[in-house]
Design an enzyme around this catalytic site. Structure first.
Site, PDB file in Angstrom:
ATOM      1  N   ASP A  71      -3.103   3.661  -8.882  1.00  0.00           N
ATOM      2  CA  ASP A  71      -2.742   4.500  -7.744  1.00  0.00           C
ATOM      3  C   ASP A  71      -3.054   5.975  -7.999  1.00  0.00           C
ATOM      4  O   ASP A  71      -3.311   6.721  -7.056  1.00  0.00           O
ATOM      5  CB  ASP A  71      -1.252   4.341  -7.405  1.00  0.00           C
ATOM      6  CG  ASP A  71      -1.026   3.194  -6.421  1.00  0.00           C
ATOM      7  OD1 ASP A  71      -1.928   2.928  -5.603  1.00  0.00           O
ATOM      8  OD2 ASP A  71       0.043   2.554  -6.479  1.00  0.00           O
TER       9      ASP A  71
ATOM     10  N   CYS B 171     -20.151   2.920 -19.959  1.00  0.00           N
ATOM     11  CA  CYS B 171     -19.391   2.626 -21.180  1.00  0.00           C
ATOM     12  C   CYS B 171     -19.932   1.369 -21.874  1.00  0.00           C
ATOM     13  O   CYS B 171     -20.977   1.435 -22.501  1.00  0.00           O
ATOM     14  CB  CYS B 171     -17.902   2.565 -20.869  1.00  0.00           C
ATOM     15  SG  CYS B 171     -16.926   2.955 -22.331  1.00  0.00           S
TER      16      CYS B 171
ATOM     17  N   LYS C 253      14.977  -1.080  18.214  1.00  0.00           N
ATOM     18  CA  LYS C 253      15.808  -2.025  17.473  1.00  0.00           C
ATOM     19  C   LYS C 253      15.844  -1.638  15.979  1.00  0.00           C
ATOM     20  O   LYS C 253      16.914  -1.570  15.370  1.00  0.00           O
ATOM     21  CB  LYS C 253      15.203  -3.419  17.647  1.00  0.00           C
ATOM     22  CG  LYS C 253      16.023  -4.532  17.086  1.00  0.00           C
ATOM     23  CD  LYS C 253      15.406  -5.856  17.538  1.00  0.00           C
ATOM     24  CE  LYS C 253      15.991  -7.012  16.791  1.00  0.00           C
ATOM     25  NZ  LYS C 253      15.288  -8.264  17.093  1.00  0.00           N
TER      26      LYS C 253
ATOM     27  N   HIS D  84     -16.842   7.627 -18.263  1.00  0.00           N
ATOM     28  CA  HIS D  84     -16.533   6.942 -16.998  1.00  0.00           C
ATOM     29  C   HIS D  84     -16.630   7.913 -15.823  1.00  0.00           C
ATOM     30  O   HIS D  84     -15.610   8.509 -15.439  1.00  0.00           O
ATOM     31  CB  HIS D  84     -15.111   6.373 -17.049  1.00  0.00           C
ATOM     32  CG  HIS D  84     -14.952   5.227 -17.980  1.00  0.00           C
ATOM     33  ND1 HIS D  84     -14.991   3.919 -17.560  1.00  0.00           N
ATOM     34  CD2 HIS D  84     -14.774   5.194 -19.319  1.00  0.00           C
ATOM     35  CE1 HIS D  84     -14.836   3.122 -18.609  1.00  0.00           C
ATOM     36  NE2 HIS D  84     -14.699   3.876 -19.682  1.00  0.00           N
TER      37      HIS D  84
ATOM     38  N   MET E 172     -23.470   0.901 -21.029  1.00  0.00           N
ATOM     39  CA  MET E 172     -24.408   1.756 -21.773  1.00  0.00           C
ATOM     40  C   MET E 172     -24.654   1.152 -23.155  1.00  0.00           C
ATOM     41  O   MET E 172     -25.787   1.088 -23.644  1.00  0.00           O
ATOM     42  CB  MET E 172     -23.802   3.167 -21.888  1.00  0.00           C
ATOM     43  CG  MET E 172     -24.548   4.112 -22.781  1.00  0.00           C
ATOM     44  SD  MET E 172     -23.846   4.143 -24.456  1.00  0.00           S
ATOM     45  CE  MET E 172     -24.506   5.678 -25.067  1.00  0.00           C
TER      46      MET E 172
ATOM     47  N   GLY F 122       0.805  -1.226   0.000  1.00  0.00           N
ATOM     48  CA  GLY F 122       0.000   0.000   0.000  1.00  0.00           C
ATOM     49  C   GLY F 122       0.832   1.266   0.000  1.00  0.00           C
ATOM     50  O   GLY F 122       0.498   2.223   0.704  1.00  0.00           O
TER      51      GLY F 122
ATOM     52  N   ILE G 278      15.536  -5.923 -10.044  1.00  0.00           N
ATOM     53  CA  ILE G 278      16.454  -5.407 -11.067  1.00  0.00           C
ATOM     54  C   ILE G 278      15.844  -4.175 -11.742  1.00  0.00           C
ATOM     55  O   ILE G 278      16.505  -3.173 -11.964  1.00  0.00           O
ATOM     56  CB  ILE G 278      16.777  -6.508 -12.106  1.00  0.00           C
ATOM     57  CG1 ILE G 278      17.622  -7.591 -11.421  1.00  0.00           C
ATOM     58  CG2 ILE G 278      17.493  -5.941 -13.317  1.00  0.00           C
ATOM     59  CD1 ILE G 278      17.929  -8.776 -12.296  1.00  0.00           C
TER      60      ILE G 278
ATOM     61  N   GLU H 118     -18.209  -4.792 -32.224  1.00  0.00           N
ATOM     62  CA  GLU H 118     -17.124  -5.330 -31.386  1.00  0.00           C
ATOM     63  C   GLU H 118     -17.396  -6.802 -31.060  1.00  0.00           C
ATOM     64  O   GLU H 118     -16.477  -7.603 -30.937  1.00  0.00           O
ATOM     65  CB  GLU H 118     -17.027  -4.517 -30.077  1.00  0.00           C
ATOM     66  CG  GLU H 118     -15.940  -5.007 -29.143  1.00  0.00           C
ATOM     67  CD  GLU H 118     -15.697  -4.106 -27.937  1.00  0.00           C
ATOM     68  OE1 GLU H 118     -16.371  -3.065 -27.805  1.00  0.00           O
ATOM     69  OE2 GLU H 118     -14.847  -4.467 -27.113  1.00  0.00           O
TER      70      GLU H 118
ATOM     71  N   GLU I  19     -16.819   7.290 -12.796  1.00  0.00           N
ATOM     72  CA  GLU I  19     -16.087   6.794 -11.618  1.00  0.00           C
ATOM     73  C   GLU I  19     -14.692   7.397 -11.473  1.00  0.00           C
ATOM     74  O   GLU I  19     -14.169   7.478 -10.366  1.00  0.00           O
ATOM     75  CB  GLU I  19     -16.006   5.255 -11.639  1.00  0.00           C
ATOM     76  CG  GLU I  19     -15.095   4.620 -12.681  1.00  0.00           C
ATOM     77  CD  GLU I  19     -15.725   4.420 -14.051  1.00  0.00           C
ATOM     78  OE1 GLU I  19     -16.718   5.115 -14.353  1.00  0.00           O
ATOM     79  OE2 GLU I  19     -15.215   3.595 -14.833  1.00  0.00           O
TER      80      GLU I  19
HETATM   81  N1  GLN Z   1     -15.508  -1.927 -25.522  1.00  0.00           N
HETATM   82  C1  GLN Z   1     -16.231  -0.717 -25.608  1.00  0.00           C
HETATM   83  C2  GLN Z   1     -15.588   0.283 -26.544  1.00  0.00           C
HETATM   84  O1  GLN Z   1     -14.439   0.194 -26.848  1.00  0.00           O
HETATM   85  C3  GLN Z   1     -16.450  -0.103 -24.239  1.00  0.00           C
HETATM   86  C4  GLN Z   1     -15.175   0.296 -23.558  1.00  0.00           C
HETATM   87  C5  GLN Z   1     -15.338   0.503 -22.080  1.00  0.00           C
HETATM   88  O2  GLN Z   1     -16.263   0.007 -21.453  1.00  0.00           O
HETATM   89  N2  GLN Z   1     -14.426   1.217 -21.486  1.00  0.00           N
HETATM   90  O3  GLN Z   1     -16.255   1.187 -27.008  1.00  0.00           O
END
Ligand code: GLN
Length: 539
Positions: free
Chosen positions: A73, A383, A226, A509, A386, A18, A151, A407, A511
């Site tokens: 991090d 993302c 110590k 995103h 959605m 941590g 290393i 995709e 978050e």
């Molecule tokens: N795979 C999807 C894209 O590239 C969503 C990517 C994600 O969830 N960050 O559009």
């Protein structure tokens, strides 16, 4: 501009102690005394950045405002300090070597033999000092990834040795984070591994100024003495870090142990009592919840906590704001099908479908979204989540049975989610997605506008695919409302369903932007809606 002071954090004995949390906690204490503080991370691996690393391998890839794909991090740094980071806050060996090799190809070394010392170490030092140029910091904390003795870490430790020599010991200190294992059979805490790791550091010419000792049990004064005498540090510089229940307790623990006080003293800077009022208000609410909200987090990297780090932390921030405990259960989307979806999801007040890539587990996500849409359970899609909501709506409301993302099925006749135009020629994988902050304009009659209280927002992105606007009119006419758009590109950023208590899918995103002191409004609202969604069967 005054020269900032530097604090380096190295790790000994084992990884995963941590360092990031210790660095962030110290930074918090210094910031709370009025020092303008930043944190950076040096990663000794050869990848240019963690963008191409599997989350199983390395945890979440964190994205900054400027679109850098970075170590998780940096997420902790932002959540603790409430200040954005950037590419300058994360350096890898891959990037260092790439810079040096580019310079060599451009003839910048004037015929000299290019070597680890001085060329790689010079490049490391230059990169460490980039933050000085970007802002007027008083203190810069630098975490060195890995463990001393590796290393890969050697050039970084050598760079620290040189910097300390160049800057002087009042301008640069080294904190060594180490482990004091407890042998239950002997009922004893053991100092030997720490002695060895401090010695290893010394072999590279670096003397630790302060030891932070991770331990399951309190260190008594004999052990501290110590450690001090064997490791060449003052006894008030042996700081214990006893395991705590939440990372957000660590700043207070380090304050009680005096880590900020001894660090400032060594740097010849003034100490004053840190003001942690709003931080402690957050902790108080977090630790005294008035209820429980159960959330299902549906994704495919559910075995490892670190894969969805920022989402889990955002729930903690939003839970504290709502004065509830958010109990998150991660569910693997591959395990969800039409037969068991009801049984699996009925115990939750809200469902979040996580970001992701590739084909595996998508049908389970789509089934889960169908269930929450029909049963009016609060739904938050991020993302890929959605994009899955758009596919679900297309299949089950618009009756386009083969609707899909290219995709998942490049040959689909109904690509409701398709590769963005400017992604089409791209072959290279690293750093080529649509990344970082992009604008989004909200419709005034949307749920999201009422949540953000602002028409223009900026959020961070990491994706290649988008909602295919050929289907937009049909989707909207049937109730999937594109409530947020990027005005320049017409890219749909948000979808909502008005006849649903809380159904929001975002291409970005949120978050990445949630912090202790500024919880993300969408997470706060989602938890609030989930709180109101009392379970009929009691869960
Ligand atoms: N795979 C999807 C894209 O590239 C969503 C990517 C994600 O969830 N960050 O559009």
């Amino acid at each position: 501009m005054a020269q900032p002071k530097y604090i380096f954090v190295t790790g000994g004995v084992t990884s995963s102690l941590g360092k990031g949390i210790i660095a962030a906690s110290l930074a918090k204490l210094l910031q709370a005394q009025g020092y303008k503080t930043s944190i950076q991370k040096l990663d000794p691996y050869i990848n240019i950045d963690p963008g191409t690393l599997n989350p199983y391998e390395h945890g979440e890839c964190y994205v900054t405002n400027d679109g850098a794909e970075t170590d998780l991090d940096l997420g902790h740094y932002e959540r603790f300090l409430n200040v954005p980071t950037s590419q300058a806050n994360n350096i890898t060996t891959g990037r260092i070597y790439q810079n040096v090799i580019d310079k060599e190809r451009n003839g910048e070394y004037l015929g000299k033999t290019v070597q680890v010392i001085p060329h790689i170490t010079d490049e490391i030092k230059k990169n460490i000092r980039f933050l000085e140029e970007s802002d007027n910091f008083d203190i810069i904390i630098t975490e060195i990834g890995g463990t001393v003795g590796d290393i890969e870490s050697l050039p970084y430790i050598e760079a620290v040795r040189q910097l300390k020599w160049e800057m002087g010991k009042e301008n640069l200190i080294v904190i060594h984070l180490t482990l004091i294992p407890y042998l239950s059979a002997a009922k004893e805490l053991k100092t030997k591994p720490t002695q060895h790791s401090v010695k290893t550091l010394m072999e590279s010419g670096v003397q630790a100024d302060i030891l932070v000792c991770r331990t399951e049990h309190e260190l008594n004064s004999d052990i501290k003495k110590k450690l001090a005498s064997f490791c060449n540090v003052n006894s008030n510089c042996v700081i214990q870090s006893v395991d705590v229940n939440t990372i957000y307790d660590v700043p207070n623990c380090m304050f009680r142990e005096g880590l900020d006080k001894v660090s400032l003293k060594k740097l010849n800077l003034k100490y004053k009592e840190p003001n942690l009022k709003s931080w402690n208000d957050f902790l108080k609410r977090y630790k005294n919840p008035k209820g429980v909200v159960k959330i299902a987090l549906i994704g495919k990297y559910v075995e490892l906590q670190d894969s969805y780090k920022s989402i889990l932390e955002s729930f903690i921030h939003a839970g504290s704001m709502n004065e509830v405990e958010v109990k998150v259960k991660a569910i693997h989307s591959e395990h969800i099908n039409s037969k068991n979806v009801n049984k699996i999801l009925k115990e939750f007040n809200g469902v979040l479908v996580a970001p992701g890539f590739g084909e595996r587990g998508v049908e389970g996500k789509i089934k889960a979204i169908e269930y929450v849409r029909k049963n009016k359970i609060p739904f938050f899609g991020i993302c890929y989540g959605m994009q899955m909501a758009v596919i679900e709506f297309s299949r089950n409301v618009l009756c386009i049975k083969d609707a899909n993302s290219t995709e998942v099925n490049p040959k689909t006749k109904n690509p409701v989610i398709d590769l963005m135009e400017d992604q089409k020629g791209i072959k290279k994988k690293g750093g080529t997605m649509r990344l970082g902050l992009w604008d989004c304009k909200l419709s005034l009659d949307s749920l999201c506008y009422s949540i953000y209280q602002s028409e223009k927002i900026e959020e961070r992105h990491r994706h290649r695919y988008e909602l295919n606007n050929d289907y937009l009119d049909k989707l909207q006419a049937n109730g999937l409302f594109a409530s947020g758009m990027n005005e320049n590109t017409n890219l749909v950023e948000i979808v909502e369903i008005k006849e649903h208590p809380w159904f929001v899918g975002v291409q970005f995103h949120p978050e990445y932007k949630s912090t202790v002191l500024s919880p993300h409004p969408l997470f706060v609202s989602f938890i609030n809606a989930s709180k109101k969604n009392v379970l009929v069967n009691g869960g």
